[in-house]
Design a protein around this motif. Structure first.
Motif, PDB file in Angstrom:
ATOM      1  N   TYR A   9      40.458 -12.530   2.253  1.00 47.08           N
ATOM      2  CA  TYR A   9      40.074 -11.256   1.644  1.00 47.08           C
ATOM      3  C   TYR A   9      40.073 -10.139   2.702  1.00 47.08           C
ATOM      4  CZ  TYR A   9      37.471  -7.531  -0.537  1.00 47.08           C
ATOM      5  OH  TYR A   9      37.113  -6.300  -1.014  1.00 47.08           O
ATOM      6  N   ARG A  30      45.726  -6.805  -5.505  1.00 48.22           N
ATOM      7  CA  ARG A  30      45.745  -8.036  -6.300  1.00 48.22           C
ATOM      8  C   ARG A  30      45.364  -9.240  -5.448  1.00 48.22           C
ATOM      9  NH1 ARG A  30      51.236  -6.227  -9.498  1.00 48.22           N
ATOM     10  NH2 ARG A  30      50.191  -5.273 -11.313  1.00 48.22           N
ATOM     11  N   GLU A  31      45.773  -9.230  -4.191  1.00 52.06           N
ATOM     12  CA  GLU A  31      45.399 -10.321  -3.296  1.00 52.06           C
ATOM     13  C   GLU A  31      43.890 -10.262  -3.001  1.00 52.06           C
ATOM     14  OE1 GLU A  31      45.923 -13.706  -0.813  1.00 52.06           O
ATOM     15  OE2 GLU A  31      46.998 -12.838  -2.509  1.00 52.06           O
ATOM     16  N   ARG A  34      42.199 -11.743  -5.933  1.00 48.40           N
ATOM     17  CA  ARG A  34      42.403 -13.186  -6.003  1.00 48.40           C
ATOM     18  C   ARG A  34      41.503 -13.935  -5.033  1.00 48.40           C
ATOM     19  NH1 ARG A  34      44.924 -17.372  -3.688  1.00 48.40           N
ATOM     20  NH2 ARG A  34      45.613 -16.129  -1.892  1.00 48.40           N
ATOM     21  N   THR A  35      41.269 -13.347  -3.858  1.00 49.10           N
ATOM     22  CA  THR A  35      40.570 -14.076  -2.794  1.00 49.10           C
ATOM     23  C   THR A  35      39.086 -13.753  -2.691  1.00 49.10           C
ATOM     24  OG1 THR A  35      41.243 -12.359  -1.208  1.00 49.10           O
ATOM     25  CG2 THR A  35      42.657 -14.300  -1.401  1.00 49.10           C
ATOM     26  N   LYS A  38      33.798 -15.212  -6.280  1.00 43.59           N
ATOM     27  CA  LYS A  38      33.365 -14.814  -7.622  1.00 43.59           C
ATOM     28  C   LYS A  38      31.905 -15.216  -7.820  1.00 43.59           C
ATOM     29  CE  LYS A  38      37.618 -13.572  -8.664  1.00 43.59           C
ATOM     30  NZ  LYS A  38      38.383 -13.965  -7.469  1.00 43.59           N
ATOM     31  N   GLN A  46      34.263  -6.396  -7.409  1.00 44.21           N
ATOM     32  CA  GLN A  46      35.340  -6.849  -8.287  1.00 44.21           C
ATOM     33  C   GLN A  46      35.730  -5.766  -9.284  1.00 44.21           C
ATOM     34  OE1 GLN A  46      35.048 -10.928  -9.978  1.00 44.21           O
ATOM     35  NE2 GLN A  46      33.231 -11.158  -8.674  1.00 44.21           N
TER      36      GLN A  46
END
Length: 334
Positions: A9, A30-31, A34-35, A38, A46
């Motif tokens: 990230y 987008r990366e 994704r990383t 969560k 986010q």
């Protein structure tokens, strides 16, 4: 940023901040999404990443100009000694000033929204240029959803205001609120006067050094007092300047920006030998290494030392971390 984000990230975020083109930024965003871990602690971040992805996707999907290979450009790669955005309410005189400083042939009219899209131009100053981006006026009818992305590359802004306009205070207030909604914050803090920097904790916040410019100063008595009052009522602690195209009172704006940005011009021996003696521009405190990176990444990697040439001083050897001054000439050796 959350303290437990992954190295992947952090790498994606660094690449995003260094990217110049919208499509490149979208890839890194987008990366990042994704990383990112969560969990509840990253929900706000986010959401911010998703909003940025949506804005860039809409920008890239904008209608194409006839005969153009890509979509309409809202963001311009910085050129010259710095990129400065021209902000202001309708009929504030932005486009007239942009044309006067850059010769841009910008559309000018005594009616609102003459400018529909960002327009770049270069304001010459001695042997360098400052890139000025004329932006459409920001109003409730035209909030410009792409404005946050357009301002990301900017080093600063001119806030152009016609203080004779009775609605200028409310118009400036609305402009500031729209920008805050896009995480863009105007500040009077420039490199030469680093005070009052907002304390912001947001991954996509853009803090934009700004100077207010009272346009059409020839039509207003006591223009300095008028703009002081406007800035106080709008709660904008900014430095301010005056300008008047009929009186030729415009060239000082580029000079002020050159000083405020702390531009340092560095010349190379090789350029002088080629009779192409245009300088590389860096900022006060930057080094030989920074100039080498501007020339070529391989030169920066292989740099061993440089020879410094200053008038009335003997030449001397300097290292890659040596801070350069305006007017220095160097020979880089690998």
């Amino acid at each position: 940023m959350p303290t437990n984000v992954s190295p992947e990230y952090k790498k994606a975020e660094a690449l995003y901040k260094g990217a110049g083109e919208p499509r490149e930024k979208l890839t890194h965003l987008r990366e990042m999404l994704r990383t990112i871990p969560k969990h509840k602690g990253t929900e706000h971040l986010q959401a911010a990443i998703k909003t940025k992805i949506k804005e860039l996707t809409q920008e890239l999907a904008a209608p194409k100009k006839a005969g153009a290979r890509g979509g309409q450009a809202y963001t311009f790669r910085p050129e010259g000694a710095g990129q400065i955005a021209l902000l202001g309410p309708p009929n504030s005189g932005k486009s007239s000033l942009h044309h006067e400083l850059t010769g841009s042939e910008a559309a000018i009219g005594a009616y609102p929204f003459t400018t529909h899209l960002p327009k770049p131009g270069m304001a010459p100053l001695e042997d360098v240029g400052i890139q000025l981006i004329d932006l459409p006026p920001i109003t409730s009818e035209h909030p410009l959803p792409w404005i946050g992305n357009a301002l990301q590359p900017a080093d600063g802004a001119l806030l152009i205001v016609d203080v004779a306009d009775p609605g200028c205070v409310s118009a400036v207030r609305y402009l500031v609120e729209i920008l805050k909604g896009r995480n863009v914050f105007l500040t009077g803090c420039w490199p030469k006067d680093p005070v009052g920097l907002p304390d912001l904790d947001h991954p996509f916040a853009k803090v934009l050094p700004t100077v207010a410019v009272a346009s059409k100063a020839d039509l207003t008595e006591q223009v300095e007092e008028e703009i002081e009052v406007l800035l106080e009522l709008a709660d904008l602690p900014l430095p301010f300047l005056r300008s008047s195209i009929p009186d030729g009172e415009v060239d000082h704006l580029a000079s002020w920006l050159f000083s405020a940005l702390e531009v340092v011009r560095v010349y190379t021996v090789a350029a002088g030998e080629r009779k192409d003696d245009r300088p590389y521009t860096i900022r006060r405190g930057q080094t030989v290494q920074d100039v080498a990176e501007l020339i070529h990444k391989d030169l920066a990697r292989d740099l061993k030392f440089a020879r410094l040439i200053r008038p009335d001083q003997p030449d001397r050897r300097i290292g890659r971390a040596f801070p350069l001054e305006d007017g220095d000439r160097i020979e880089i050796l690998t």
